[in-house]
Enzyme design. Structure first.
Site, short mmCIF file in Angstrom:
data_model
loop_
_atom_site.label_atom_id
_atom_site.label_comp_id
_atom_site.label_asym_id
_atom_site.label_seq_id
_atom_site.Cartn_x
_atom_site.Cartn_y
_atom_site.Cartn_z
N ARG A 146 0.81 -1.24 0.00
CA ARG A 146 0.00 0.00 0.00
C ARG A 146 0.84 1.28 0.00
O ARG A 146 0.39 2.34 0.37
CB ARG A 146 -0.99 0.04 1.16
CG ARG A 146 -1.95 -1.12 1.15
CD ARG A 146 -3.25 -0.78 1.85
NE ARG A 146 -4.18 -1.87 1.68
CZ ARG A 146 -4.29 -2.88 2.51
NH1 ARG A 146 -3.56 -2.93 3.60
NH2 ARG A 146 -5.15 -3.85 2.28
N HIS B 199 -0.51 10.85 -27.44
CA HIS B 199 -0.82 9.53 -26.86
C HIS B 199 -1.48 8.63 -27.90
O HIS B 199 -1.23 7.43 -27.95
CB HIS B 199 -1.70 9.68 -25.62
CG HIS B 199 -0.94 10.13 -24.41
ND1 HIS B 199 -1.54 10.45 -23.23
CD2 HIS B 199 0.38 10.32 -24.21
CE1 HIS B 199 -0.63 10.82 -22.34
NE2 HIS B 199 0.56 10.74 -22.92
#
Ligand code: GLY
Length: 365
Positions: free
Chosen positions: A116, A254
């Site tokens: 995490r 992109h």
């Protein structure tokens, strides 16, 4: 020579060092910054081949990543976190990204998700990663459908920009980084950071020295870019608004990278094509004056850049753009110029983008 800049976001404060320190000093700095922590050093293959002997990293703490955007995938991500688990990295430990944007993005993503979230340090080795991707906490991996589609906002613990890596950076990669540098000149007035001389003029006047990689000019140039980026990221870490200006030229870029499976263009090349395209379009549609249009084109051309000559299927490009993270409510986001140093966001329907791309074809060489 050494410059220190500070990033202060809502989630973290950290410093960026820009220097021409020798590698033994850099090695020492990395050791100090990771003192008492177990490390996983993700290093690009090229950087490993050229520089491994300059550092005192042990082979056990290394993960060597092949070069190229196509390596920024989930298989390599799994390998990195597996390796972290194998060598027993805990929550108190650290990953170090030593390489270009691909290494930085995937290592940041691994660090942000492993247990995490653990510390990571960015040591960018290409111009593109020095002026953009190593700073600001965007982490990512790609899917074949879309670039950077999986990722987090997760700030590093520190960034060490050492320009000595640029000595061995090939011309194509160096120019690719300059593509992102030029982007900052076109968005400068949006960023909320002022210097005596605008980056646009600095890049116009300093072109020769920059292309020769003259160290003091390069450090100043990187400092300019990172001050602009820091100002944007400090105001809008998670791209709620202002940070979108950093995507100038990126909507088409992109799509071009994705349509060519990340193999044909470097990121910076694609951004340059995206900027040529959108500046031309904005002039044609009277968003910018003739003089700003000419000055913008001249700046790009001064660095030897030319518009894209290859034409792709507009339908396919639009399908890809619809999957871009910035698309919403069925509309595609473009950042367009309104002067030579200022941009704004517009949202277009796929049909409007179709006409835009048709228009754009007239501007290819
Ligand atoms: N590279 C664009 C950003 O960091 O937001």
């Amino acid at each position: 020579m050494k410059q220190i800049l500070n990033i202060k976001t809502q989630t973290k404060e950290y410093s960026i060092e820009i220097s021409d320190n020798n590698f033994s000093k850099l090695n020492q700095e990395i050791n100090e910054a990771t003192k008492g922590q177990k490390r996983l050093i993700v290093i690009s293959k090229k950087v490993y081949d050229l520089y491994y002997n300059k550092f005192d990293f042990s082979e056990d703490e290394l993960f060597i990543l092949k070069d190229g955007e196509k390596e920024k995938n989930y298989k390599n991500y799994i390998k990195i976190v597996n390796r972290a688990a194998e060598i027993g990295l805990t929550r108190k430990d650290v990953m170090v990204a030593l390489g270009g944007g691909v290494v930085g993005d995937i290592t940041g993503f691994a660090a942000s998700t492993y247990m995490r979230g653990i510390d990571y340090i960015q040591v960018p080795t290409t111009l593109l990663s020095m002026v953009d991707s190593s700073v600001g906490g965007k982490t990512a991996i790609d899917l074949k459908e879309a670039k950077n589609i999986i990722g987090t906002f997760y700030q590093p613990k520190a960034v060490f920009v050492n320009i000595n890596f640029l000595k061995t950076l090939d011309k194509r990669q160096f120019l690719s980084g300059l593509g992102e540098v030029l982007k900052y000149a076109f968005i400068e007035e949006n960023c909320g950071y002022k210097t005596a001389l605008y980056l646009f003029e600095f890049l116009t006047l300093g072109c020769e020295k920059i292309l020769q990689k003259e160290p003091i000019t390069i450090i100043r140039m990187i400092e300019y870019c990172l001050n602009l980026k820091a100002s944007v990221v400090n105001q809008d870490e998670k791209e709620g608004g202002l940070r979108k200006v950093l995507n100038f030229g990126h909507t088409l870029a992109h799509a071009l990278e994705t349509i060519t499976k990340y193999k044909k263009y470097t990121h910076g090349e694609a951004v340059v094509y995206g900027m040529f395209f959108i500046i031309n379009w904005a002039y044609k549609h009277e968003y910018i004056s003739y003089s700003d249009y000419r000055l913008s084109m001249e700046l790009l051309e001064k660095y030897g850049f030319k518009p894209l000559s290859k034409i792709y299927s507009n339908e396919k490009l639009i399908e890809i753009m619809k999957k871009d993270k910035k698309a919403s409510d069925g509309k595609i986001t473009f950042i367009i110029p309104v002067s030579k140093k200022r941009v704004k966001e517009i949202k277009l329907t796929p049909q409007e983008v179709y006409y835009m791309l048709e228009d754009g074809e007239r501007f290819t060489s």
